[in-house]
Design a protein around this motif. Sequence first.
Motif, PDB file in Angstrom:
ATOM      1  N   PHE A  59      32.938   2.941  14.660  1.00 24.83           N
ATOM      2  CA  PHE A  59      32.070   3.525  15.776  1.00 24.83           C
ATOM      3  C   PHE A  59      31.108   2.435  16.100  1.00 24.83           C
ATOM      4  CE2 PHE A  59      31.984   8.100  13.865  1.00 24.83           C
ATOM      5  CZ  PHE A  59      33.176   8.176  14.838  1.00 24.83           C
ATOM      6  N   PHE A  60      30.682   1.607  15.288  1.00 22.60           N
ATOM      7  CA  PHE A  60      29.810   0.420  15.655  1.00 22.60           C
ATOM      8  C   PHE A  60      30.597  -0.474  16.583  1.00 22.60           C
ATOM      9  CE2 PHE A  60      27.702  -3.605  15.328  1.00 22.60           C
ATOM     10  CZ  PHE A  60      26.205  -3.392  15.690  1.00 22.60           C
ATOM     11  N   GLU A  61      31.787  -1.012  16.224  1.00 23.23           N
ATOM     12  CA  GLU A  61      32.693  -1.742  16.898  1.00 23.23           C
ATOM     13  C   GLU A  61      32.918  -1.152  18.202  1.00 23.23           C
ATOM     14  OE1 GLU A  61      36.272  -3.248  15.269  1.00 23.23           O
ATOM     15  OE2 GLU A  61      35.367  -4.003  13.342  1.00 23.23           O
ATOM     16  N   ASP A  62      33.224   0.189  18.370  1.00 24.04           N
ATOM     17  CA  ASP A  62      33.532   1.023  19.465  1.00 24.04           C
ATOM     18  C   ASP A  62      32.597   0.723  20.518  1.00 24.04           C
ATOM     19  OD1 ASP A  62      35.449   2.572  21.127  1.00 24.04           O
ATOM     20  OD2 ASP A  62      33.801   4.049  20.836  1.00 24.04           O
ATOM     21  N   GLU A  63      31.175   0.831  20.146  1.00 20.80           N
ATOM     22  CA  GLU A  63      30.324   0.522  21.256  1.00 20.80           C
ATOM     23  C   GLU A  63      30.000  -0.778  21.551  1.00 20.80           C
ATOM     24  OE1 GLU A  63      26.978   1.852  23.397  1.00 20.80           O
ATOM     25  OE2 GLU A  63      28.280   3.093  21.911  1.00 20.80           O
ATOM     26  N   LEU A  64      30.359  -1.733  20.727  1.00 19.01           N
ATOM     27  CA  LEU A  64      30.467  -3.065  21.280  1.00 19.01           C
ATOM     28  C   LEU A  64      31.713  -3.360  22.208  1.00 19.01           C
ATOM     29  CD1 LEU A  64      30.191  -4.877  17.694  1.00 19.01           C
ATOM     30  CD2 LEU A  64      28.424  -4.610  19.253  1.00 19.01           C
ATOM     31  N   LYS A  84      29.922 -11.910  20.033  1.00 18.29           N
ATOM     32  CA  LYS A  84      29.709 -12.724  18.886  1.00 18.29           C
ATOM     33  C   LYS A  84      29.537 -11.666  17.528  1.00 18.29           C
ATOM     34  CE  LYS A  84      27.164 -16.881  20.126  1.00 18.29           C
ATOM     35  NZ  LYS A  84      28.195 -17.667  19.549  1.00 18.29           N
ATOM     36  N   ILE A  85      29.077 -10.610  17.929  1.00 16.75           N
ATOM     37  CA  ILE A  85      28.997  -9.526  16.512  1.00 16.75           C
ATOM     38  C   ILE A  85      30.354  -9.043  16.259  1.00 16.75           C
ATOM     39  CG2 ILE A  85      27.931  -7.530  15.924  1.00 16.75           C
ATOM     40  CD1 ILE A  85      25.414  -8.089  17.609  1.00 16.75           C
ATOM     41  N   LEU A  86      31.007  -8.519  17.561  1.00 20.80           N
ATOM     42  CA  LEU A  86      32.376  -8.104  17.139  1.00 20.80           C
ATOM     43  C   LEU A  86      33.331  -9.117  16.552  1.00 20.80           C
ATOM     44  CD1 LEU A  86      33.771  -5.748  17.682  1.00 20.80           C
ATOM     45  CD2 LEU A  86      34.716  -6.388  19.949  1.00 20.80           C
ATOM     46  N   TYR A  87      33.178 -10.434  17.072  1.00 19.59           N
ATOM     47  CA  TYR A  87      33.884 -11.506  16.536  1.00 19.59           C
ATOM     48  C   TYR A  87      33.827 -11.554  14.984  1.00 19.59           C
ATOM     49  CZ  TYR A  87      36.470 -16.006  17.634  1.00 19.59           C
ATOM     50  OH  TYR A  87      37.480 -16.942  17.749  1.00 19.59           O
ATOM     51  N   TYR A  88      32.543 -11.585  14.547  1.00 20.27           N
ATOM     52  CA  TYR A  88      32.136 -11.847  13.233  1.00 20.27           C
ATOM     53  C   TYR A  88      32.775 -10.560  12.511  1.00 20.27           C
ATOM     54  CZ  TYR A  88      29.276 -11.923   9.047  1.00 20.27           C
ATOM     55  OH  TYR A  88      28.990 -11.967   7.756  1.00 20.27           O
ATOM     56  N   LEU A  89      32.207  -9.353  12.877  1.00 21.63           N
ATOM     57  CA  LEU A  89      32.671  -8.239  12.020  1.00 21.63           C
ATOM     58  C   LEU A  89      34.310  -8.374  11.756  1.00 21.63           C
ATOM     59  CD1 LEU A  89      30.587  -5.385  13.745  1.00 21.63           C
ATOM     60  CD2 LEU A  89      30.650  -6.181  11.349  1.00 21.63           C
ATOM     61  N   GLN A  91      36.304 -10.885  12.266  1.00 23.40           N
ATOM     62  CA  GLN A  91      36.854 -11.758  11.299  1.00 23.40           C
ATOM     63  C   GLN A  91      36.792 -11.658   9.837  1.00 23.40           C
ATOM     64  OE1 GLN A  91      35.483 -15.820  12.871  1.00 23.40           O
ATOM     65  NE2 GLN A  91      37.474 -15.936  13.725  1.00 23.40           N
ATOM     66  N   GLN A  92      35.617 -11.073   9.492  1.00 20.96           N
ATOM     67  CA  GLN A  92      35.226 -10.644   8.030  1.00 20.96           C
ATOM     68  C   GLN A  92      36.216  -9.732   7.512  1.00 20.96           C
ATOM     69  OE1 GLN A  92      33.297 -13.434   7.735  1.00 20.96           O
ATOM     70  NE2 GLN A  92      32.464 -12.236   5.961  1.00 20.96           N
ATOM     71  N   LYS A  93      36.728  -8.727   8.304  1.00 18.36           N
ATOM     72  CA  LYS A  93      37.511  -7.702   7.791  1.00 18.36           C
ATOM     73  C   LYS A  93      38.917  -8.200   7.606  1.00 18.36           C
ATOM     74  CE  LYS A  93      37.110  -4.057  10.221  1.00 18.36           C
ATOM     75  NZ  LYS A  93      37.517  -3.297  10.927  1.00 18.36           N
ATOM     76  N   ILE A  94      39.164  -9.039   8.609  1.00 21.10           N
ATOM     77  CA  ILE A  94      40.840  -9.890   8.556  1.00 21.10           C
ATOM     78  C   ILE A  94      40.783 -10.677   7.270  1.00 21.10           C
ATOM     79  CG2 ILE A  94      42.216 -11.351   9.807  1.00 21.10           C
ATOM     80  CD1 ILE A  94      40.895  -9.957  12.426  1.00 21.10           C
ATOM     81  N   LEU A  95      39.742 -11.449   7.143  1.00 19.46           N
ATOM     82  CA  LEU A  95      39.779 -12.270   6.055  1.00 19.46           C
ATOM     83  C   LEU A  95      39.898 -11.747   4.487  1.00 19.46           C
ATOM     84  CD1 LEU A  95      39.631 -15.636   6.007  1.00 19.46           C
ATOM     85  CD2 LEU A  95      37.152 -15.551   5.548  1.00 19.46           C
ATOM     86  N   ASN A  96      38.983 -10.791   4.469  1.00 18.92           N
ATOM     87  CA  ASN A  96      39.149  -9.893   3.226  1.00 18.92           C
ATOM     88  C   ASN A  96      40.353  -9.554   3.110  1.00 18.92           C
ATOM     89  OD1 ASN A  96      36.534 -10.347   2.711  1.00 18.92           O
ATOM     90  ND2 ASN A  96      35.648  -8.366   3.743  1.00 18.92           N
ATOM     91  N   ASN A 123      42.354 -14.788  16.997  1.00 18.00           N
ATOM     92  CA  ASN A 123      42.278 -14.090  18.083  1.00 18.00           C
ATOM     93  C   ASN A 123      41.288 -12.547  17.708  1.00 18.00           C
ATOM     94  OD1 ASN A 123      43.665 -15.893  19.985  1.00 18.00           O
ATOM     95  ND2 ASN A 123      45.166 -15.524  18.200  1.00 18.00           N
ATOM     96  N   PRO A 124      40.391 -12.538  17.236  1.00 16.82           N
ATOM     97  CA  PRO A 124      39.698 -11.160  16.478  1.00 16.82           C
ATOM     98  C   PRO A 124      39.393 -10.311  17.878  1.00 16.82           C
ATOM     99  CG  PRO A 124      38.226 -13.198  16.575  1.00 16.82           C
ATOM    100  CD  PRO A 124      39.491 -13.745  16.937  1.00 16.82           C
ATOM    101  N   LEU A 125      39.501 -10.769  18.986  1.00 15.63           N
ATOM    102  CA  LEU A 125      38.983  -9.755  20.188  1.00 15.63           C
ATOM    103  C   LEU A 125      40.371  -9.245  20.767  1.00 15.63           C
ATOM    104  CD1 LEU A 125      36.051 -11.867  21.651  1.00 15.63           C
ATOM    105  CD2 LEU A 125      35.981  -9.963  19.813  1.00 15.63           C
TER     106      LEU A 125
END
Length: 536
Positions: A59-64, A84-89, A91-96, A123-125
């Motif tokens: 939901f947070f990502e959807d708002e971004l 920037k926030i969406l990029y970070y979120l 990438q962290q998920k993908i890296l995990n 290409n996280p976006l």
Amino acid sequence: MKHYSPTDYVNWLEEYKVRQKAGLEARKIVASFSKRFFSEHVPCNGFSDIENLEGPEIFFEDELVCILNMEGRKALTWKYYAKKILYYLRQQKILNNLKAFLQQPDDYESYLEGAVYIDQYCNPLSDISLRDIQAQIDSIVELVCKTLRGINSRHPSLAFKAGESSMIMEIELQSQVLDAMNYVLYDQLKFKGNRMDYYNALNLYMHQVLIRRTGIPISMSLLYLTIARQLGVPLEPVNFPSHFLLRWCQGAEGATLDIFDYIYIDAFGKGKQLTVKECEYLIGQHVTAALYGVVNVKKVLQRMVGNLLSLGKREGIDQSYQLLRDSLDLYLAMYPDQVQLLLLQARLYFHLGIWPEKVLDILQHIQTLDPGQHGAVGYLVQHTLEHIERKKEEVGVEVKLRSHEKHRDVCYAIGLIMKHKRYGYNCVIYGWDPTCMMGHEWIRNMNVHSLPHGHHQPFYNVLVEDGSCRYAAQENLEYNVEPQEISHPDVGRYFSEFTGTHYIPNAELEIRYPEDLESVYETVQNIYSAKKENVE
């Protein structure tokens, strides 16, 4: 709806409430970022409040995403930080996910899945998923089956069901599959190796390989390998120097095999089948038998990321070095104790002036791994600590008033779209100084003394359409009478809106240049009036 199962009961009113709460929280955080991080890059610990969010992250990502999709020329600062926030979120998920994937047993070898993680991380976006890429490959497999049916209507591959991993043992039947594949991929769909633009990161992203139908040896090989295995041909990846290959076993099952019992396939070269000698001719050198061996998924991904790392080091215009940063993250996720790459990462962050606390953590880790790096580590530690201390000493905001006597020679204002007289590039002003504030070395290197007014004239910080940031002398700039949007990644850091004639500074930039907006309006009005008179 992809996040909900059609068979599950969902209390939609409660879901709406949770989504609404997450949306409000997202907007609150995005709105706070400009004030908190205007003067510096967002630090690595700047995302800590996001990591502690309550409720579903989707939901947070959807708002971004909603913020990023707002009307194109408005809310630029919100979009800048939402991105920037969406990029970070993501990438962290993908890296995990990648780290968990790499923990799988060695016999778990989905080369395609690993390649998609690399694609997603860089290409996280973009909307990239293994499911979508697999669906595109499945459609190619269907075309191959159609061709194969014409070669051998009773071929066992035609009876395979989706998701099966059966292998065909007869060499002749395997050969029929490869013939059909080569026809579909290279003759019908026109896939080919990208010789004209070889050093382009797009050649390594699987979703781009499928869209553009071109790539380099390793990406073309992974596509070829995936299709072949789905049709029962057990090809294997070969980490051959300078040119990634696949190998196809010709020996009897259970026999002791050597490198001459394989045919080597060049997916980059339209599926050409090579002998050992022809492989050596391909790269122009003799290599040992060990280099013809099969490699596991981790080694394949290491080579892919290594290619991206090499491309990242070649970056010129992109001053954020995003590809280099992303490829370093990926490589260190696979091999966290690579001292030279850790040192490169620390130097990169130091050079960019970002994340000094993380630089210190990296340097401490390097010192633990290799005490022999004490000299390089000590230098960076000292200067990073000095940087942190300088930041602590910075107080208040410097305000520049156009009405002040020392600024009387400043002709242009922040937000104006300008053109460089000498180099012809378009840009937007986001800062100015009454005289050149750079050091003597920069002034000498840029040959500023050769200008008629030298360094004793106003200089402007500008965002250039090619993505660079420059410091330009007033005498080299002129109004752009045909203003256009400047597609620079940092525009939103300084401006909230593009009006069609100029940019409006955001609250943080306006505090620093409180009298500039009025000057911009006056300038734009004069230009408009002059153009109107010329038309009449």
